[in-house]
Design a protein around this motif. Structure first.
Motif, PDB file in Angstrom:
ATOM      1  N   ALA A   4       0.795  -1.222   0.000  1.00 43.21           N
ATOM      2  CA  ALA A   4       0.000   0.000   0.000  1.00 43.21           C
ATOM      3  C   ALA A   4       0.820   1.261   0.000  1.00 43.21           C
ATOM      4  CB  ALA A   4      -0.942   0.021   1.197  1.00 43.21           C
ATOM      5  N   ALA A   5       2.119   1.201   0.209  1.00 47.04           N
ATOM      6  CA  ALA A   5       2.976   2.377   0.042  1.00 47.04           C
ATOM      7  C   ALA A   5       4.163   1.917  -0.764  1.00 47.04           C
ATOM      8  CB  ALA A   5       3.435   2.931   1.384  1.00 47.04           C
ATOM      9  N   SER A   6       4.184   2.263  -2.039  1.00 44.83           N
ATOM     10  CA  SER A   6       5.162   1.726  -2.955  1.00 44.83           C
ATOM     11  C   SER A   6       6.574   2.060  -2.527  1.00 44.83           C
ATOM     12  CB  SER A   6       4.909   2.279  -4.348  1.00 44.83           C
ATOM     13  OG  SER A   6       5.975   2.011  -5.176  1.00 44.83           O
ATOM     14  N   LEU A   7       7.508   1.181  -2.912  1.00 42.69           N
ATOM     15  CA  LEU A   7       8.908   1.413  -2.615  1.00 42.69           C
ATOM     16  C   LEU A   7       9.628   1.985  -3.826  1.00 42.69           C
ATOM     17  CD1 LEU A   7       9.659  -1.796  -0.574  1.00 42.69           C
ATOM     18  CD2 LEU A   7       8.664   0.365   0.146  1.00 42.69           C
ATOM     19  N   ALA A   8       8.905   2.605  -4.738  1.00 38.84           N
ATOM     20  CA  ALA A   8       9.553   3.275  -5.862  1.00 38.84           C
ATOM     21  C   ALA A   8       9.647   4.762  -5.581  1.00 38.84           C
ATOM     22  CB  ALA A   8       8.788   2.967  -7.140  1.00 38.84           C
ATOM     23  N   LEU A   9       9.416   5.621  -6.565  1.00 40.17           N
ATOM     24  CA  LEU A   9       9.719   7.044  -6.422  1.00 40.17           C
ATOM     25  C   LEU A   9       8.657   7.835  -5.697  1.00 40.17           C
ATOM     26  CD1 LEU A   9      11.274   8.218  -9.731  1.00 40.17           C
ATOM     27  CD2 LEU A   9      12.307   7.834  -7.547  1.00 40.17           C
ATOM     28  N   ALA A  10       9.093   8.848  -4.967  1.00 41.56           N
ATOM     29  CA  ALA A  10       8.160   9.768  -4.312  1.00 41.56           C
ATOM     30  C   ALA A  10       7.297  10.459  -5.344  1.00 41.56           C
ATOM     31  CB  ALA A  10       8.938  10.795  -3.505  1.00 41.56           C
ATOM     32  N   CYS A  16       2.070  -0.906  -1.692  1.00 43.30           N
ATOM     33  CA  CYS A  16       1.725  -1.634  -0.464  1.00 43.30           C
ATOM     34  C   CYS A  16       2.853  -1.590   0.566  1.00 43.30           C
ATOM     35  CB  CYS A  16       1.463  -3.005  -0.746  1.00 43.30           C
ATOM     36  SG  CYS A  16       0.687  -3.756  -2.059  1.00 43.30           S
ATOM     37  N   SER A  17       2.782  -1.895   1.910  1.00 44.33           N
ATOM     38  CA  SER A  17       3.875  -1.796   2.895  1.00 44.33           C
ATOM     39  C   SER A  17       3.988  -3.016   3.759  1.00 44.33           C
ATOM     40  CB  SER A  17       3.727  -0.495   3.612  1.00 44.33           C
ATOM     41  OG  SER A  17       3.446  -0.612   4.913  1.00 44.33           O
ATOM     42  N   ALA A  18       4.153  -2.912   5.036  1.00 45.67           N
ATOM     43  CA  ALA A  18       4.480  -4.062   5.851  1.00 45.67           C
ATOM     44  C   ALA A  18       3.432  -5.149   5.692  1.00 45.67           C
ATOM     45  CB  ALA A  18       4.583  -3.658   7.300  1.00 45.67           C
ATOM     46  N   GLN A  19       3.912  -6.383   5.641  1.00 47.62           N
ATOM     47  CA  GLN A  19       3.067  -7.505   5.294  1.00 47.62           C
ATOM     48  C   GLN A  19       2.029  -7.781   6.361  1.00 47.62           C
ATOM     49  OE1 GLN A  19       5.671 -10.419   3.778  1.00 47.62           O
ATOM     50  NE2 GLN A  19       4.127 -11.969   3.736  1.00 47.62           N
ATOM     51  N   ALA A 273      21.759 -13.983  -1.150  1.00 45.47           N
ATOM     52  CA  ALA A 273      20.431 -13.817  -0.576  1.00 45.47           C
ATOM     53  C   ALA A 273      20.278 -12.407  -0.020  1.00 45.47           C
ATOM     54  CB  ALA A 273      20.214 -14.849   0.530  1.00 45.47           C
ATOM     55  N   THR A 274      19.043 -11.989   0.123  1.00 49.12           N
ATOM     56  CA  THR A 274      18.750 -10.674   0.692  1.00 49.12           C
ATOM     57  C   THR A 274      18.380 -10.867   2.158  1.00 49.12           C
ATOM     58  OG1 THR A 274      17.868  -9.971  -1.446  1.00 49.12           O
ATOM     59  CG2 THR A 274      17.381  -8.581   0.455  1.00 49.12           C
ATOM     60  N   PRO A 275      19.216 -10.393   3.088  1.00 46.45           N
ATOM     61  CA  PRO A 275      18.934 -10.651   4.509  1.00 46.45           C
ATOM     62  C   PRO A 275      17.666  -9.955   4.982  1.00 46.45           C
ATOM     63  CG  PRO A 275      20.803  -9.163   4.266  1.00 46.45           C
ATOM     64  CD  PRO A 275      20.463  -9.652   2.891  1.00 46.45           C
ATOM     65  N   ARG A 276      17.024 -10.575   5.956  1.00 53.53           N
ATOM     66  CA  ARG A 276      15.753 -10.067   6.460  1.00 53.53           C
ATOM     67  C   ARG A 276      15.896  -8.672   7.057  1.00 53.53           C
ATOM     68  NH1 ARG A 276      10.783 -11.170   4.950  1.00 53.53           N
ATOM     69  NH2 ARG A 276      10.155  -9.056   5.429  1.00 53.53           N
ATOM     70  N   ASN A 277      17.033  -8.375   7.685  1.00 54.02           N
ATOM     71  CA  ASN A 277      17.153  -7.060   8.315  1.00 54.02           C
ATOM     72  C   ASN A 277      17.192  -5.945   7.278  1.00 54.02           C
ATOM     73  OD1 ASN A 277      19.892  -7.917   7.619  1.00 54.02           O
ATOM     74  ND2 ASN A 277      20.588  -6.121   8.752  1.00 54.02           N
ATOM     75  N   TRP A 278      17.742  -6.220   6.071  1.00 52.19           N
ATOM     76  CA  TRP A 278      17.715  -5.219   4.999  1.00 52.19           C
ATOM     77  C   TRP A 278      16.290  -5.009   4.509  1.00 52.19           C
ATOM     78  CZ3 TRP A 278      16.362  -4.913  -0.185  1.00 52.19           C
ATOM     79  CH2 TRP A 278      16.853  -3.816  -0.900  1.00 52.19           C
ATOM     80  N   ILE A 279      15.557  -6.090   4.314  1.00 56.83           N
ATOM     81  CA  ILE A 279      14.164  -5.985   3.867  1.00 56.83           C
ATOM     82  C   ILE A 279      13.341  -5.192   4.875  1.00 56.83           C
ATOM     83  CG2 ILE A 279      12.069  -7.304   3.383  1.00 56.83           C
ATOM     84  CD1 ILE A 279      13.884  -9.563   2.363  1.00 56.83           C
ATOM     85  N   ASP A 280      13.488  -5.526   6.152  1.00 57.97           N
ATOM     86  CA  ASP A 280      12.730  -4.814   7.188  1.00 57.97           C
ATOM     87  C   ASP A 280      13.101  -3.337   7.222  1.00 57.97           C
ATOM     88  OD1 ASP A 280      11.495  -7.185   7.873  1.00 57.97           O
ATOM     89  OD2 ASP A 280      12.834  -7.607   9.562  1.00 57.97           O
ATOM     90  N   ALA A 281      14.388  -3.028   7.050  1.00 56.60           N
ATOM     91  CA  ALA A 281      14.821  -1.633   7.070  1.00 56.60           C
ATOM     92  C   ALA A 281      14.235  -0.860   5.895  1.00 56.60           C
ATOM     93  CB  ALA A 281      16.348  -1.550   7.053  1.00 56.60           C
ATOM     94  N   VAL A 282      14.235  -1.466   4.710  1.00 51.63           N
ATOM     95  CA  VAL A 282      13.665  -0.814   3.531  1.00 51.63           C
ATOM     96  C   VAL A 282      12.183  -0.534   3.729  1.00 51.63           C
ATOM     97  CG1 VAL A 282      13.027  -1.226   1.119  1.00 51.63           C
ATOM     98  CG2 VAL A 282      15.360  -1.666   1.883  1.00 51.63           C
ATOM     99  N   GLN A 283      11.461  -1.507   4.250  1.00 52.73           N
ATOM    100  CA  GLN A 283      10.023  -1.337   4.418  1.00 52.73           C
ATOM    101  C   GLN A 283       9.696  -0.327   5.507  1.00 52.73           C
ATOM    102  OE1 GLN A 283       8.413  -5.309   4.825  1.00 52.73           O
ATOM    103  NE2 GLN A 283       8.825  -5.799   2.693  1.00 52.73           N
ATOM    104  N   SER A 293      12.440  10.116  12.372  1.00 49.74           N
ATOM    105  CA  SER A 293      13.695   9.588  12.920  1.00 49.74           C
ATOM    106  C   SER A 293      13.812   8.085  12.692  1.00 49.74           C
ATOM    107  CB  SER A 293      13.791   9.901  14.414  1.00 49.74           C
ATOM    108  OG  SER A 293      12.724   9.303  15.131  1.00 49.74           O
ATOM    109  N   GLU A 294      12.694   7.375  12.789  1.00 51.24           N
ATOM    110  CA  GLU A 294      12.709   5.929  12.523  1.00 51.24           C
ATOM    111  C   GLU A 294      13.030   5.651  11.059  1.00 51.24           C
ATOM    112  OE1 GLU A 294       9.496   4.342  15.886  1.00 51.24           O
ATOM    113  OE2 GLU A 294       8.785   5.078  13.929  1.00 51.24           O
ATOM    114  N   ARG A 295      12.494   6.473  10.165  1.00 52.24           N
ATOM    115  CA  ARG A 295      12.787   6.296   8.746  1.00 52.24           C
ATOM    116  C   ARG A 295      14.270   6.520   8.464  1.00 52.24           C
ATOM    117  NH1 ARG A 295       8.083   6.276   5.674  1.00 52.24           N
ATOM    118  NH2 ARG A 295       6.237   7.107   6.746  1.00 52.24           N
ATOM    119  N   ARG A 296      14.828   7.578   9.035  1.00 55.20           N
ATOM    120  CA  ARG A 296      16.251   7.859   8.816  1.00 55.20           C
ATOM    121  C   ARG A 296      17.124   6.732   9.354  1.00 55.20           C
ATOM    122  NH1 ARG A 296      14.509  13.156  10.207  1.00 55.20           N
ATOM    123  NH2 ARG A 296      15.151  12.838  12.380  1.00 55.20           N
TER     124      ARG A 296
END
Length: 455
Positions: A4-10, A16-19, A273-283, A293-296
């Motif tokens: 629900a919140a795309s990970l492409a361009l602003a 979509c966002s967290a599962q 492989a793509t580690p889970r912590n990277w995926i969670d950080a991106v989302q 601050s959480e986003r940064r």
């Protein structure tokens, strides 16, 4: 699952966002308008995959035998009979044509026996409902697909039962796809592509794929040449529902040699492989619900992880892009450095032309805001064909609106007006309602320093 919140361009996408349910795959009423008629794309022009068959086989196994949560699937599943599709609910005007075009591609490019029916039961039911109905069913999802249901009401009744559990599925007979009737035509089409592909094919998304809709970055919005190869292999006669991972792995070299002989001539590349912590950080960085601050902090974590992994591919570029997003309002010069680094890594990664076009909307916007129309034009011109080939009207119209402002800055006002007018038909498909189109026009126009200063 389309987030629900795309990970492409602003500037480009909202999707979509967290599962919400970790194992549920997910990815417009058009008012009368005073704007030019809506434009649509002509014949598709997908590019063939550029990776080795060895890498594609590994991708196939990860896509089919894992869920987005990381859970392993015990057996391979697909439809074993010709597939019928029907549409119910309040389908927007654009849905019928886009679905017909998609089914034609699936028949012609993937060799799948699939057709639309007008009544009675079908293997796949696409129900068009409101965005609010979707969010009540799965918060934060834009659209989704569920096994063994044919309506949203049935899903609500069965959502906690084993019947809707993908990990317990052993074959595919009946599925429900739920798309938003009140979104833009492009968002509805994107949902059709992603959810129908997952209804008949793989359930997983992989960030390591640069050229696929099976990637949660939402860069690709229509099925690519890679995706069609994966679907064609899914329905190869050598495979059947119930096969184990080892059995499918043994059959894949022969299948891919037949379907993609060019891939046999390409040397395999090491894949990580793509580690889970990277995926969670991106989302966290790009999804809803987090503080600034959480986003940064999440963006910084994603970049640190990408560096530690030693990535030099599109995932490293995406990490720098996210870092630029976080800096854009407070330190635009530093943001441009991050975007430049992202473009550096994309230039080294085959098949990432579309990702580069996304980043260049940001660098061109900066050039326009700085009054440098000539630089913006040099950046934008090559990206127009990329966006058109990708059938991304939101991206294409945004690039054209940026181009119009750059033309104004260089004194070509008549040409600017023509480009701006031409962009509006694409904007109507990409953004939908008149108010959304006009809002996008105003957003881009506000970059022009002459207009900000009343010049």
């Amino acid at each position: 699952m389309r987030r629900a919140a795309s990970l492409a361009l602003a500037l480009i996408l909202a999707g979509c966002s967290a599962q919400p349910l970790r194992d549920t795959p997910t990815r417009a009423n058009i008012a009368d308008s005073t704007l030019p008629p809506m434009k649509t794309f002509a014949a598709p022009r997908p590019s063939a995959p550029v990776r080795s068959n060895g890498n594609i086989a590994a991708d196939f196994l990860s896509l089919h035998f894992e869920l987005e949560s990381g859970r392993q699937l015990p057996v391979f599943t697909r439809f074993e009979t010709p597939i019928t599709v029907r549409v119910t609910g309040q389908a927007p005007p654009s849905l019928g044509a886009d679905l017909s075009r998609l089914l034609g591609r699936l028949r012609g490019e993937a060799g799948i026996d699939i057709r639309q029916v007008s009544g009675g039961m079908a293997n796949i039911t696409i129900e068009a409902v409101s965005r609010d109905d979707i969010r009540r069913a799965l918060p934060q999802a834009a659209c989704f697909v569920v096994p063994n249901v044919s309506s949203l009401e049935e899903f609500r009744r069965e959502r906690r039962s084993q019947r809707t559990n993908w990990s317990l599925l052993r074959d595919r007979n009946r599925l429900g796809i739920f798309v938003p009737a009140d979104s833009s035509p492009q968002e509805v089409r994107d949902c059709l592509h992603e959810e129908l592909a997952q209804a008949i094919g793989p359930l997983n998304d992989l960030y390591r794929l640069p050229d696929s809709v099976f990637n949660d970055d939402n860069v690709h919005t229509v099925l690519t040449g890679f995706d069609m190869l994966i679907l064609r292999a899914t329905y190869a006669p050598e495979l059947r529902s119930g096969m184990t991972r080892a059995q499918v792995a043994a059959a894949l070299p022969g299948i891919l040699a037949r379907l993609n002989p060019a891939g046999a001539q390409v040397a395999p590349e090491p894949a990580s492989a793509t580690p889970r912590n990277w995926i969670d950080a991106v989302q966290t960085a790009l999804g809803p619900g987090a503080s600034a601050s959480e986003r940064r902090a999440a963006a910084n974590e994603a970049l640190i992880t990408a560096r530690r992994q030693g990535w030099t591919d599109h995932r490293r570029a995406f990490s720098h892009y996210i870092a630029g997003r976080m800096l854009q309002m407070t330190d635009p010069e530093a943001a441009q450095q991050e975007y430049g680094t992202a473009l550096h890594f994309l230039a080294q990664t085959p098949g990432t032309e579309l990702q580069r076009a996304y980043v260049i909307t940001q660098t061109a916007a900066y050039a326009i805001a700085s009054g440098d129309g000539a630089t913006a034009l040099r950046q934008i011109r090559p990206q127009l064909a990329v966006a058109e080939r990708a059938e991304n009207a939101a991206l294409l119209s945004t690039l054209m609106l940026l181009q119009a402002e750059a033309l104004d800055l260089t004194g070509r006002h008549d040409r600017a007006r023509a480009v701006r007018l031409d962009s509006l038909g694409w904007a109507r498909y990409g953004f939908g309602s008149d108010w959304a189109v006009r809002s996008k026009m105003q957003e881009v126009a506000s970059l022009n320093p002459r207009k900000r200063l009343g010049g």
